[in-house]
Design an enzyme around this catalytic site. Structure first.
Site, PDB file in Angstrom:
ATOM      1  N   TRP A   1       0.968  -1.181   0.127  1.00 25.53           N
ATOM      2  CA  TRP A   1      -0.029   0.142   0.048  1.00 25.53           C
ATOM      3  C   TRP A   1       0.990   1.150  -0.054  1.00 25.53           C
ATOM      4  O   TRP A   1       0.443   2.120  -0.815  1.00 25.53           O
ATOM      5  CB  TRP A   1      -0.924   0.202   1.309  1.00 25.53           C
ATOM      6  CG  TRP A   1      -1.957  -1.162   1.057  1.00 25.53           C
ATOM      7  CD1 TRP A   1      -1.808  -2.219   1.878  1.00 25.53           C
ATOM      8  CD2 TRP A   1      -2.784  -1.465   0.179  1.00 25.53           C
ATOM      9  NE1 TRP A   1      -2.951  -3.168   1.725  1.00 25.53           N
ATOM     10  CE2 TRP A   1      -3.472  -2.872   0.529  1.00 25.53           C
ATOM     11  CE3 TRP A   1      -3.309  -1.034  -0.994  1.00 25.53           C
ATOM     12  CZ2 TRP A   1      -4.641  -3.404  -0.305  1.00 25.53           C
ATOM     13  CZ3 TRP A   1      -4.502  -1.642  -1.642  1.00 25.53           C
ATOM     14  CH2 TRP A   1      -4.793  -2.884  -1.381  1.00 25.53           C
TER      15      TRP A   1
ATOM     16  N   ASP B   1      -1.901   6.672   6.313  1.00 23.50           N
ATOM     17  CA  ASP B   1      -2.878   5.508   5.821  1.00 23.50           C
ATOM     18  C   ASP B   1      -3.254   4.708   7.058  1.00 23.50           C
ATOM     19  O   ASP B   1      -2.342   3.903   7.374  1.00 23.50           O
ATOM     20  CB  ASP B   1      -2.604   4.621   4.691  1.00 23.50           C
ATOM     21  CG  ASP B   1      -3.697   3.766   4.247  1.00 23.50           C
ATOM     22  OD1 ASP B   1      -4.516   3.416   4.825  1.00 23.50           O
ATOM     23  OD2 ASP B   1      -3.112   3.079   3.207  1.00 23.50           O
TER      24      ASP B   1
ATOM     25  N   LYS C   1     -12.798  -2.003   7.233  1.00 21.16           N
ATOM     26  CA  LYS C   1     -11.987  -2.896   8.311  1.00 21.16           C
ATOM     27  C   LYS C   1     -12.504  -2.595   9.713  1.00 21.16           C
ATOM     28  O   LYS C   1     -13.344  -3.718  10.476  1.00 21.16           O
ATOM     29  CB  LYS C   1     -10.636  -2.856   8.080  1.00 21.16           C
ATOM     30  CG  LYS C   1     -10.333  -3.510   6.636  1.00 21.16           C
ATOM     31  CD  LYS C   1      -8.754  -2.694   6.198  1.00 21.16           C
ATOM     32  CE  LYS C   1      -8.500  -2.493   5.065  1.00 21.16           C
ATOM     33  NZ  LYS C   1      -8.605  -3.955   4.404  1.00 21.16           N
TER      34      LYS C   1
HETATM   35  N1  PMP Z   1      -4.573   1.078   2.380  1.00 26.14           N
HETATM   36  C1  PMP Z   1      -4.340  -0.381   3.360  1.00 26.14           C
HETATM   37  C2  PMP Z   1      -3.575  -0.399   4.327  1.00 26.14           C
HETATM   38  C3  PMP Z   1      -5.286  -1.207   2.997  1.00 26.14           C
HETATM   39  O1  PMP Z   1      -5.330  -2.440   3.677  1.00 26.14           O
HETATM   40  C4  PMP Z   1      -6.111  -1.164   1.936  1.00 26.14           C
HETATM   41  C5  PMP Z   1      -7.091  -2.287   1.138  1.00 26.14           C
HETATM   42  N2  PMP Z   1      -7.362  -3.357   1.982  1.00 26.14           N
HETATM   43  C6  PMP Z   1      -6.125   0.107   1.204  1.00 26.14           C
HETATM   44  C7  PMP Z   1      -5.404   1.140   1.449  1.00 26.14           C
HETATM   45  C8  PMP Z   1      -6.946   0.145  -0.280  1.00 26.14           C
HETATM   46  O2  PMP Z   1      -8.096   0.530   0.187  1.00 26.14           O
HETATM   47  P1  PMP Z   1      -9.412   0.549  -0.971  1.00 26.14           P
HETATM   48  O3  PMP Z   1      -9.744  -0.699  -1.307  1.00 26.14           O
HETATM   49  O4  PMP Z   1     -10.690   1.232   0.199  1.00 26.14           O
HETATM   50  O5  PMP Z   1      -9.095   1.532  -1.943  1.00 26.14           O
END
Ligand code: PMP
Length: 351
Positions: A101, A168, A192
Site C-alpha cells: 500500500w 493511511d 475493516k
Molecule cells: N491501504 C491499506 C492499508 C489497505 O489495507 C487497503 C485495502 N485493503 C487500502 C489502502 C486500499 O483501500 P481501498 O480498497 O478502500 O481503496
C-alpha cells in the site's frame, strides 16, 4: 450457522450493528421508510452524518482544528488526493515504504510533487518496520501506513517528526490510542474497523489546506467537503450509517482505550500459539507484529493442508494469506470477539 470471520476486509462487524442496520433497511427509525430510500438532505440522515462526525471526534479526541469527512473512492483515491491537496509541484513529501500500500502511495504522490522514500523494508520482503530515517530539508509531510494489512506489520511506535504526518490508517483506525497532534491528515477505508465498503474517512487539520498553487477539481478538493460537511453531493448514505452504528458500539463498549486492551489480549493469545506450536511460525519481526492482521505460515505443507481443512470443518472463514504472500492471515479487528480467537487457537492445537 454463523462463521468466525477472520477476513481482512470487508471484514467482521459487530453483530448488533448488523442487526440494527438490517432493520433500518426495512424501516429506519420508525419512519416507515428504508434508510436506503430517504433523502440525504432529510433531517434524519443529516443527524446520522452529524453523529458519525461527532463520535469520530469524541473517540479520537480531535480538536476543532480537524474536520472529519466521509468520502468515496476508497483509500486508494487518497493515495493521490492527499498529494493533490497538500503537495505543490515544487515541494517534497517524505514517505516510509512498508508494503504494497505504501508503494501505491509513492507511485500516486509522485504525480504531484517530489517524493523522497526515506526508508523502506522492501529488500526484507517488508518483514519489519524501518526505525531510522532522515527527512529531507523542507519535506512538507511524512507519509506512513500505520498498519500493513497484507504484510502483518504495524508501527508500534509512531515516528515523532517536526512536520505533519499523513497516515493511511485503513486497517487500524479506532483500534488503539493515537497522538492526534502528530497528524496533519489521516485516511481509512471503512471496510475493516468501521463499516461496510463504500466510504473512506478522512480526518484533516484544516490549516493543511488552501496552500496550493494548482487548480483542484471540485470533488477532489478537500475544502469542498470540509465546507459542506461531507454533503456537497450525495454521500454514501448506507456505509456512513453503518459506520455511525459501529462508532456508537465502540463508545458503548468503553471507547478506544478499552478496545486497545482487548486487542492486545487477542493478539497475545494468537501470537503465543504461533510461537509455541511447532506446526506454525510467524512471518514478520516480532517487534513489529500487527495487532490487527496476524500473518503466519505452516512449517510443513502437510500442516498447511491439515489446518485449512480443519478451519473449514470448524467454521473458520477468511484465514488464507494474501495471494502473493501465501500462508495464513487472521484479521482480528475490533469486532472480533475474544471467543473467536480462542476458537481459532483451539483449532491450531488440533493440527
Ligand atoms: N491501504 C491499506 C492499508 C489497505 O489495507 C487497503 C485495502 N485493503 C487500502 C489502502 C486500499 O483501500 P481501498 O480498497 O478502500 O481503496
Amino acid at each position: 450457522m454463523k462463521k468466525h470471520n477472520f477476513s481482512s476486509g470487508p471484514a467482521i462487524l459487530p453483530q448488533s450493528v448488523m442487526q440494527e442496520a438490517a432493520e433500518a433497511v426495512i424501516d429506519f427509525n420508525g419512519m416507515g421508510l428504508s434508510i436506503l430510500e430517504i433523502s440525504h438532505r432529510s433531517k434524519e440522515f443529516v443527524a446520522v452524518m452529524d453523529e458519525a462526525q461527532a463520535l469520530t471526534k469524541e473517540l479520537l479526541g480531535l480538536s476543532e482544528d480537524y474536520s472529519v469527512l466521509f468520502l468515496t473512492g476508497g483509500a486508494s483515491s487518497q493515495f493521490y488526493m492527499t498529494a493533490m491537496n497538500l503537495l505543490d509541484s515544487t515541494e517534497t513529501a517524505a514517505i516510509i515504504d512498508t508494503g504494497n500500500w505504501s508503494a501505491k502511495t509513492i507511485k500516486e504522490n509522485r504525480l504531484f510533487g517530489h517524493i523522497t522514500v526515506v526508508a523502506s523494508s522492501k529488500a526484507d520482503d517488508y518483514k519489519h518496520i524501518p526505525k531510522t530515517f532522515e527527512l529531507p530539508d523542507n519535506a512538507k509531510y511524512l507519509h506512513i501506513t500505520t498498519n500493513n494489512t497484507v504484510m502483518g506489520t504495524q508501527f508500534q511506535e509512531i515516528p515523532t517528526v517536526d512536520i505533519p504526518l499523513v497516515a493511511d490508517m485503513s486497517s487500524d483506525i479506532f483500534s488503539r490510542k493515537i497522538e492526534v497532534e502528530k497528524y496533519g491528515l489521516i485516511y481509512a477505508g471503512a471496510q475493516k474497523n468501521m463499516g461496510p465498503a463504500g466510504t473512506t474517512m478522512v480526518i484533516v487539520r484544516k490549516d493543511m489546506l488552501g496552500t496550493m498553487e494548482r487548480q483542484i477539481p471540485t470533488m477532489l478538493d478537500y475544502r469542498t467537503h470540509v465546507n459542506k460537511g461531507s454533503m456537497f453531493n450525495t454521500p454514501p448514505v448506507f456505509p456512513v450509517y453503518v459506520s455511525m452504528l459501529t462508532l456508537r458500539w465502540l463508545k458503548a463498549n468503553g471507547g478506544i482505550e478499552a478496545m486497545e486492551k482487548i486487542n492486545i489480549a487477542k493478539a497475545e493469545l494468537l501470537y503465543n500459539e504461533i510461537d509455541n506450536n511447532p506446526n506454525f511460525e510467524g512471518r514478520v519481526a516480532k517487534a513489529d507484529r500487527s495487532l490487527m492482521n496476524v500473518t503466519f505460515m505452516a512449517t510443513t505443507p502437510e500442516a498447511e493442508a491439515k489446518f485449512f481443512k480443519l478451519c473449514e470443518e470448524h467454521l473458520i472463514s477468511g484465514i488464507k494469506g494474501y495471494r502473493t504472500i501465501g500462508g495464513f492471515r487472521a484479521s482480528i479487528y475490533n469486532a472480533m470477539p475474544m471467543s473467536s480467537v480462542e476458537h481459532l487457537v483451539s483449532v491450531m492445537k488440533m493440527v
